[in-house]
Design a protein around this motif. Structure first.
Motif, PDB file in Angstrom:
ATOM      1  N   SER A   1       0.826  -1.205   0.000  1.00  0.00           N
ATOM      2  CA  SER A   1       0.000   0.000   0.000  1.00  0.00           C
ATOM      3  C   SER A   1       0.862   1.257   0.000  1.00  0.00           C
ATOM      4  N   ALA A   2       1.904   1.274   0.843  1.00  0.00           N
ATOM      5  CA  ALA A   2       2.779   2.447   0.922  1.00  0.00           C
ATOM      6  C   ALA A   2       3.491   2.703  -0.404  1.00  0.00           C
ATOM      7  N   LEU A   3       3.973   1.654  -1.055  1.00  0.00           N
ATOM      8  CA  LEU A   3       4.724   1.828  -2.297  1.00  0.00           C
ATOM      9  C   LEU A   3       3.824   2.227  -3.462  1.00  0.00           C
ATOM     10  N   TYR A   4       2.612   1.698  -3.486  1.00  0.00           N
ATOM     11  CA  TYR A   4       1.668   2.110  -4.530  1.00  0.00           C
ATOM     12  C   TYR A   4       1.339   3.594  -4.358  1.00  0.00           C
ATOM     13  N   ALA A   5       1.230   4.030  -3.102  1.00  0.00           N
ATOM     14  CA  ALA A   5       0.970   5.444  -2.823  1.00  0.00           C
ATOM     15  C   ALA A   5       2.137   6.326  -3.258  1.00  0.00           C
ATOM     16  N   PHE A   6       3.350   5.801  -3.144  1.00  0.00           N
ATOM     17  CA  PHE A   6       4.525   6.563  -3.597  1.00  0.00           C
ATOM     18  C   PHE A   6       4.416   6.910  -5.081  1.00  0.00           C
ATOM     19  N   PHE A   7       4.064   5.949  -5.912  1.00  0.00           N
ATOM     20  CA  PHE A   7       3.959   6.229  -7.351  1.00  0.00           C
ATOM     21  C   PHE A   7       2.807   7.191  -7.633  1.00  0.00           C
TER      22      PHE A   7
ATOM     23  N   ASN B   1      -8.854   6.154  -1.105  1.00  0.00           N
ATOM     24  CA  ASN B   1      -8.439   4.893  -0.498  1.00  0.00           C
ATOM     25  C   ASN B   1      -9.574   3.901  -0.339  1.00  0.00           C
ATOM     26  N   THR B   2      -9.208   2.624  -0.337  1.00  0.00           N
ATOM     27  CA  THR B   2     -10.180   1.558  -0.122  1.00  0.00           C
ATOM     28  C   THR B   2     -10.541   1.464   1.352  1.00  0.00           C
ATOM     29  N   THR B   3     -11.691   0.865   1.627  1.00  0.00           N
ATOM     30  CA  THR B   3     -12.133   0.627   2.995  1.00  0.00           C
ATOM     31  C   THR B   3     -11.464  -0.630   3.544  1.00  0.00           C
ATOM     32  N   GLY B   4     -11.232  -0.636   4.854  1.00  0.00           N
ATOM     33  CA  GLY B   4     -10.677  -1.824   5.481  1.00  0.00           C
ATOM     34  C   GLY B   4      -9.622  -1.471   6.502  1.00  0.00           C
ATOM     35  N   THR B   5      -9.260  -2.442   7.333  1.00  0.00           N
ATOM     36  CA  THR B   5      -8.208  -2.220   8.313  1.00  0.00           C
ATOM     37  C   THR B   5      -6.917  -1.814   7.618  1.00  0.00           C
ATOM     38  N   ILE B   6      -6.557  -2.505   6.532  1.00  0.00           N
ATOM     39  CA  ILE B   6      -5.430  -2.116   5.685  1.00  0.00           C
ATOM     40  C   ILE B   6      -6.003  -1.448   4.449  1.00  0.00           C
ATOM     41  N   SER B   7      -5.651  -0.188   4.244  1.00  0.00           N
ATOM     42  CA  SER B   7      -6.252   0.600   3.170  1.00  0.00           C
ATOM     43  C   SER B   7      -5.225   0.853   2.067  1.00  0.00           C
ATOM     44  N   HIS B   8      -5.664   0.717   0.824  1.00  0.00           N
ATOM     45  CA  HIS B   8      -4.808   0.937  -0.344  1.00  0.00           C
ATOM     46  C   HIS B   8      -5.334   2.120  -1.151  1.00  0.00           C
ATOM     47  N   PRO B   9      -4.450   2.840  -1.848  1.00  0.00           N
ATOM     48  CA  PRO B   9      -4.945   3.804  -2.832  1.00  0.00           C
ATOM     49  C   PRO B   9      -5.761   3.073  -3.891  1.00  0.00           C
ATOM     50  N   LYS B  10      -6.857   3.662  -4.282  1.00  0.00           N
ATOM     51  CA  LYS B  10      -7.642   3.066  -5.352  1.00  0.00           C
ATOM     52  C   LYS B  10      -6.854   3.137  -6.655  1.00  0.00           C
ATOM     53  N   PRO B  11      -7.123   2.217  -7.601  1.00  0.00           N
ATOM     54  CA  PRO B  11      -6.337   2.180  -8.841  1.00  0.00           C
ATOM     55  C   PRO B  11      -6.305   3.529  -9.540  1.00  0.00           C
TER      56      PRO B  11
ATOM     57  N   GLU C   1       7.256  11.169   4.226  1.00  0.00           N
ATOM     58  CA  GLU C   1       6.018  11.757   3.717  1.00  0.00           C
ATOM     59  C   GLU C   1       5.111  10.704   3.095  1.00  0.00           C
ATOM     60  N   VAL C   2       5.694   9.664   2.496  1.00  0.00           N
ATOM     61  CA  VAL C   2       4.871   8.568   1.970  1.00  0.00           C
ATOM     62  C   VAL C   2       4.073   7.927   3.104  1.00  0.00           C
ATOM     63  N   PHE C   3       4.716   7.661   4.226  1.00  0.00           N
ATOM     64  CA  PHE C   3       4.025   7.054   5.367  1.00  0.00           C
ATOM     65  C   PHE C   3       2.957   7.991   5.937  1.00  0.00           C
ATOM     66  N   ARG C   4       3.235   9.301   5.963  1.00  0.00           N
ATOM     67  CA  ARG C   4       2.273  10.244   6.544  1.00  0.00           C
ATOM     68  C   ARG C   4       1.081  10.473   5.636  1.00  0.00           C
ATOM     69  N   TRP C   5       1.365  10.721   4.366  1.00  0.00           N
ATOM     70  CA  TRP C   5       0.327  11.139   3.411  1.00  0.00           C
ATOM     71  C   TRP C   5      -0.687  10.039   3.155  1.00  0.00           C
ATOM     72  N   ASN C   6      -0.235   8.799   3.096  1.00  0.00           N
ATOM     73  CA  ASN C   6      -1.132   7.668   2.829  1.00  0.00           C
ATOM     74  C   ASN C   6      -1.166   6.770   4.064  1.00  0.00           C
ATOM     75  N   SER C   7      -2.225   6.863   4.838  1.00  0.00           N
ATOM     76  CA  SER C   7      -2.334   6.062   6.060  1.00  0.00           C
ATOM     77  C   SER C   7      -2.678   4.622   5.687  1.00  0.00           C
ATOM     78  N   VAL C   8      -1.707   3.736   5.846  1.00  0.00           N
ATOM     79  CA  VAL C   8      -1.891   2.342   5.454  1.00  0.00           C
ATOM     80  C   VAL C   8      -2.893   1.638   6.359  1.00  0.00           C
ATOM     81  N   VAL C   9      -2.824   1.924   7.654  1.00  0.00           N
ATOM     82  CA  VAL C   9      -3.763   1.326   8.621  1.00  0.00           C
ATOM     83  C   VAL C   9      -4.467   2.496   9.315  1.00  0.00           C
ATOM     84  N   PRO C  10      -5.485   3.071   8.684  1.00  0.00           N
ATOM     85  CA  PRO C  10      -6.010   4.374   9.120  1.00  0.00           C
ATOM     86  C   PRO C  10      -6.539   4.406  10.548  1.00  0.00           C
ATOM     87  N   THR C  11      -7.154   3.323  11.018  1.00  0.00           N
ATOM     88  CA  THR C  11      -7.671   3.309  12.395  1.00  0.00           C
ATOM     89  C   THR C  11      -7.004   2.226  13.231  1.00  0.00           C
ATOM     90  N   ALA C  12      -5.857   1.747  12.773  1.00  0.00           N
ATOM     91  CA  ALA C  12      -5.105   0.717  13.493  1.00  0.00           C
ATOM     92  C   ALA C  12      -6.000  -0.486  13.790  1.00  0.00           C
TER      93      ALA C  12
END
Length: 519
Positions: A316-322, A487-497, A366-377
């Motif tokens: 999720s973090a690396l996809y957000a980087f691109f 971002n997608t919904t879920g405990t682990i959230s990804h940037p949408k395509p 900034e990649v870790f901050r900008w895209n919260s991979v686990v938004p609500t832990a």
């Protein structure tokens, strides 16, 4: 002759009445004092008003709950609460509140709730992320610490990461349109080699596909408010054929996926060891010792925790980087200028360059901050009553840190929706903003033990990709397609395509990429 007593004089009657009234007042006051002493002096943190019995059941969001929790925080404060069918949920919307509760009072707030859907029915309760706090949890942590729990421990795996990132840029050069699958393969290859000594296949690797499938199911199974059975545990006893029990059938299917993800790579290592060809890995080293059946069970689930936990979050973090590079070409250009000055254009970056690349390090943060991979832990659970900041936190409360809000809090990060690595660099009298890794990897005794692995992987990916590629927006029929950060919904959230264009920076960059292949 009968005599009756003398009637009371008016003075005596009024005196008796006054005494009786005084006694009644004293009695009522005594009852009131007793009631007040027995009643808690503190209440739950404020929050939206609920209904009798169901509480705030109807207020619970069904997707992207971090936005709803953040809105509650704006109205009710950094510590707010709701109650769902009698279960208190405490929402933390600031870093200060999270540190003071989950770090400073970690003895109270390090447990996990028994999640009925994800933990009990699907079976994730045996992985580190959902394991109750106790001796078994500490055994898992010790195993992880020996493997990847420090920079020095991680140093032995840095060549593995560099090797896989070199393969990654070759794959992207050949098929840039398959970015997402290249990222997943690269991250999975690192984790599988560390955990099991397994070399992933070029395409359609079964273990990579298993991890992707299982972690997506984990994310959906553990999302706050996502399943009624988490709020009414008795529903887990409903038979699968019963009307409305589709969740039981879903859990059964997800459980089979999890079983395969845990058992198959572990069996692979055991078979390799029996054949005498097992490479060194976390699992093979531990299996080479005399261990009990319980130790083997813990080892199997520890390895699966590493395999599943690192695979999806880092992807999720690396996809957000691109995505961030496509949206922010000026940031990419500034990073490339630093890379050209420090690394040059004749080779790919290495971890040895890291201390000389302050802007790339800031970009990683900034990649870790900008895209919260686990938004609500994952929720913490209070093991005893606690009075915190004047609020009553009852035993058994679920405490949810809203990490998305903390990393996008304008009180901490200026213009938080903007991707700006400069925020982490000192400029004149302006001090760097707080390191988001103190938030993104959890709190207290539940801090993610894989943080060093995630950090090193994101750094080397960012540096290597920017050294040889330009990332830009797509242009269709002369119209620029603006990518959007959703971002997608879920405990682990990804940037949408999203769509972007990835091209080598020059013919020299192509030669460097292909030169790594020939080594």
């Amino acid at each position: 002759m009968l005599f009756s007593p003398n009637p009371l004089s008016p003075l005596m009657a009024s005196t008796y009445l006054a005494v009786a009234e005084l006694g009644l007042v004293v009695f009522v006051l005594a009852l009131l004092v007793s009631f007040l002493r027995s009643k808690p002096t503190a209440r739950l943190p404020p929050g939206p008003r609920g209904f009798p019995f169901i509480g705030n059941l109807l207020d619970m969001p069904t997707e992207q709950e971090w936005f709803t929790f953040a809105r509650w925080g704006e109205t009710w404060g950094d510590i707010c609460s709701v109650t769902v069918l009698g279960q208190p949920l405490i929402i933390l919307n600031s870093a200060k509140a999270a540190f003071e509760m989950l770090d400073k009072k970690s003895a109270i707030y390090s447990d996990r709730p028994a999640l009925q859907m994800g933990g009990e029915l699907v079976g994730w309760k045996n992985t580190l992320v959902l394991l109750p706090y106790g001796e078994r949890f500490r055994r898992y942590r010790r195993l992880f610490h020996q493997l990847i729990g420090s920079h020095s421990a991680m140093s032995r795996f840095l060549p593995v990461e560099e090797q896989e990132i070199h393969r990654f840029v070759r794959h992207v050069l050949a098929k840039p349109e398959d970015l997402s699958s290249h990222i997943r393969r690269s991250v999975g290859a690192v984790i599988l080699k560390i955990a099991y000594g397994y070399e992933v296949k070029q395409n359609n690797d079964p273990f990579i596909e298993l991890a992707e499938k299982a972690t997506e199911q984990f994310s959906l199974a553990t999302a706050p408010g996502g399943h009624l059975v988490d709020l009414i545990p008795a529903l887990k006893h409903v038979p699968m054929w019963f009307p409305g029990a589709a969740f039981r059938r879903t859990a059964d299917a997800w459980s089979r996926t999890l079983f395969q993800m845990v058992e198959q790579p572990f069996s692979f290592v055991k078979n390799q060891m029996m054949a005498g060809v097992a490479p060194v890995s976390f699992t093979s080293v531990m299996l080479s010792k005399e261990i009990s059946s319980q130790d083997e069970f813990d080892l199997k689930w520890s390895a699966a925790s590493l395999y599943s936990g690192a695979a999806d979050t880092t992807v999720s973090a690396l996809y957000a980087f691109f995505l961030a590079m496509a949206m922010n070409p000026a940031v990419a250009k500034k990073a490339q200028t630093e890379l050209d000055a420090v690394v040059g254009t004749d080779r790919l970056p290495s971890f040895a360059d890291r201390e000389h690349l302050p802007y790339i390090n800031a970009l990683t943060k900034e990649v870790f901050r900008w895209n919260s991979v686990v938004p609500t832990a994952v929720p913490h659970r209070a093991v005893q009553n606690d009075i915190h900041d004047g609020h009553m936190i009852p035993k058994g409360s679920l405490v949810i840190p809203n990490i998305w809000k903390m990393t996008h809090d304008p009180r901490t990060y200026k213009n938080p929706m903007e991707f700006n690595p400069d925020r982490f660099l000192q400029a004149g009298e302006r001090l760097p903003e707080p390191d988001p890794k103190d938030l993104c990897f959890g709190f207290g005794r539940r801090t993610c033990p894989g943080s060093h692995l995630a950090d090193s992987t994101v750094f080397i990916m960012c540096a290597t990709a920017l050294a040889v590629f330009d990332v830009s927006k797509c242009v269709v029929n002369g119209i620029v397609i603006e990518p959007v950060h959703e971002n997608t919904t879920g405990t682990i959230s990804h940037p949408k395509p999203f769509k972007c264009v990835i091209k080598p920076r020059s013919e020299k960059a192509v030669g460097v990429i292909q030169g790594e292949e020939r080594k």
